[in-house]
Write a protein that holds these residues in place. Structure first.
Motif, short mmCIF file in Angstrom:
data_model
loop_
_atom_site.label_atom_id
_atom_site.label_comp_id
_atom_site.label_asym_id
_atom_site.label_seq_id
_atom_site.Cartn_x
_atom_site.Cartn_y
_atom_site.Cartn_z
N PRO A 360 54.70 49.12 35.93
CA PRO A 360 55.17 49.93 37.07
C PRO A 360 54.24 51.07 37.44
CG PRO A 360 56.49 50.35 35.10
CD PRO A 360 55.62 49.17 34.79
N GLU A 361 53.31 51.41 36.54
CA GLU A 361 52.36 52.48 36.82
C GLU A 361 51.16 51.99 37.62
OE1 GLU A 361 52.92 55.69 36.06
OE2 GLU A 361 54.89 55.00 35.37
N ILE A 362 51.03 50.66 37.79
CA ILE A 362 49.90 50.09 38.51
C ILE A 362 50.37 49.64 39.90
CG2 ILE A 362 48.27 48.15 38.61
CD1 ILE A 362 48.05 48.19 35.65
N PRO A 363 49.67 50.01 40.96
CA PRO A 363 50.04 49.53 42.29
C PRO A 363 50.08 48.01 42.34
CG PRO A 363 48.42 51.28 42.47
CD PRO A 363 48.54 50.96 41.01
N ASP A 364 51.00 47.48 43.10
CA ASP A 364 51.19 46.03 43.20
C ASP A 364 50.15 45.44 44.13
OD1 ASP A 364 52.21 43.52 43.05
OD2 ASP A 364 53.90 43.88 44.40
N ILE A 365 49.16 44.76 43.56
CA ILE A 365 48.14 44.11 44.36
C ILE A 365 48.36 42.60 44.32
CG2 ILE A 365 46.46 45.97 44.15
CD1 ILE A 365 45.05 44.39 41.98
N ASN A 366 47.67 41.87 45.17
CA ASN A 366 47.92 40.45 45.37
C ASN A 366 47.11 39.62 44.37
OD1 ASN A 366 48.64 37.97 46.41
ND2 ASN A 366 47.30 38.11 48.20
N LEU A 367 47.59 39.54 43.14
CA LEU A 367 46.90 38.80 42.10
C LEU A 367 47.06 37.30 42.35
CD1 LEU A 367 47.93 40.89 38.97
CD2 LEU A 367 45.76 40.96 40.21
N GLU A 368 45.93 36.59 42.32
CA GLU A 368 45.90 35.15 42.60
C GLU A 368 46.11 34.40 41.29
OE1 GLU A 368 46.46 32.30 44.63
OE2 GLU A 368 45.55 33.84 45.90
N THR A 369 47.36 34.02 41.00
CA THR A 369 47.70 33.47 39.69
C THR A 369 47.86 31.95 39.67
OG1 THR A 369 50.05 33.82 40.13
CG2 THR A 369 48.86 35.60 39.01
#
Length: 409
Positions: A360-369
């Protein structure tokens, strides 16, 4: 860089992804497992997972034996893949117009360590000991001698940004008229000094590194080499991969920690966009530095959101290569190169490997999983790769295809 286009016309690569373009592509975009292997002997008290080149690289040719270290053998294994391209280049423009710029952080330190141990045990250095093996400039000296090149030749050692900076330095040599082409890239080999050094910083992961996860606990060290031919080309062809821009910054926040707000990282990304004359919306994918250390991942996600926005596809590939330190910038630029080669059919994207536990401390970026993800087929595409290092040395590299200066902002 000054106006005019620069192209990366050939790639040689060896790493935990495999040897050569085909194996690397299959690991990066397909189903070949990366060579991330638990190994003894690098830490005194336990095994640790390392990104390993599993085949033993061949010794150097006899006339180059004075350069013979594992580091240079790895570089030679990558260079041999484009040896014909280099010899054709020499015939085309001459040896004196070709430079060499390599990034490294280990050079031949492991050989030096073993030789010092032998000297302590036996009272004398082995006959094979050469102090020059440990010099940072060794990889550049080796390639210069291997092809008898007469252009500027040197190495860059700024820790994990070393070989990313080689692209900027090579571009400057060409733009200044000192070279018509430059061999650019990086190499690093596994050694006890770096593995134990990162362990002393409590930065080595207990398993496969886990970038962007709340459970991340550090890096895996890796080894490998990547080398490109950087040159101007009057007729590059529609499939040519272009070095669109490089951005550098130095925030000097702390000797071994990035600025927590990602100021230096954001500045490097902005400088790369400005150098390329592109907008944030032009970037179709970003290869994250993504070391899986607590401080790096948080600040990088903030920087990506601030500069490119939260929707750009992103991934860290270090779970497939380990952190190859001075070679990381070149190896990860090679990943962009491999992806861009297939842009017309839909550029494949390296997947982000992690446990899926968000922080929750990391901004939500668009990780390509998702395995097998591709961009839509495109005639014009640009991608970015980040490299950040000790002391706040930050570099962002942008590669692309299908662009020309008139298309840019």
């Amino acid at each position: 860089m000054t106006p005019g286009s620069l192209y990366l016309s050939a790639l040689g690569i060896v790493s935990a992804l495999g040897s050569g373009i085909d194996e690397s592509r299959t690991t990066l975009f397909g189903d070949r497992p990366a060579d991330m292997i638990a190994r003894d002997g690098f830490l005194p008290d336990r095994a640790t997972i390392l990104g390993t080149v599993t085949h033993d690289p061949e010794p150097l040719p006899e006339n180059l034996a004075r350069h013979d270290t594992r580091n240079n053998r790895l570089l030679w294994a990558a260079t041999r893949q484009i040896e014909t391209n280099i010899t054709n280049l020499i015939a085309d423009i001459g040896r004196d117009r070709i430079g060499v710029i390599m990034g490294t952080s280990t050079s031949g330190i492991e050989e030096g360590t073993s030789d010092y141990e032998a000297a302590l045990d036996g009272g004398a250095f082995p006959e094979t000991f050469l102090y020059s093996h440990q010099e940072i400039g060794s990889p550049a000296d080796f390639l210069r001698d291997a092809f008898d090149l007469g252009g500027p030749s040197y190495a860059i050692s700024t820790a994990c940004s070393s070989s990313a900076k080689a692209f900027a330095a090579g571009a400057r040599l060409i733009s200044a008229g000192l070279c018509d082409a430059v061999l650019v890239g990086g190499v690093d080999s596994l050694c006890r000094l770096t593995v134990r050094g990162f362990d002393a910083l409590q930065s080595v992961s207990s398993g496969i590194c886990n970038p962007m996860s709340i459970n991340r606990d550090g890096i895996n060290i890796g080894e490998g080499a990547a080398i490109f031919i950087l040159r101007r080309d009057a007729n590059p062809g529609v499939d040519a991969i272009e070095l669109l821009g490089v951005g550098e910054s130095s925030d000097a926040h702390h000797p071994n920690a990035p600025h927590p707000d990602g100021r230096g990282a954001a500045m490097a990304m902005q400088n790369a966009l400005a150098n390329a004359k592109l907008t944030p919306a032009d970037i179709a994918y970003i290869n994250l530095h993504g070391t899986a250390t607590p401080l790096n991942d948080g600040m990088e996600a903030r920087a990506v959101c601030d500069v490119l926005g939260a929707t750009v596809p992103a991934s860290s590939t270090k779970p497939m290569t380990g952190h190859t330190l001075g070679a990381a910038g070149a190896i990860e630029a090679a990943m962009l190169w491999l992806s861009l080669c297939d842009a017309a059919n839909g550029a494949p994207l390296p997947r982000h490997i992690w446990d899926g536990a968000t922080d929750p401390e990391i901004p939500d970026i668009n990780l390509e999983t998702k395995p097998g993800s591709k961009l839509a087929p495109a005639d014009r595409l640009a991608m970015m790769s980040n490299s950040f290092a000790f002391g706040g040395s930050n570099v962002s590299v942008i590669l692309g295809r299908g662009w020309n200066r008139g298309d840019r902002a």
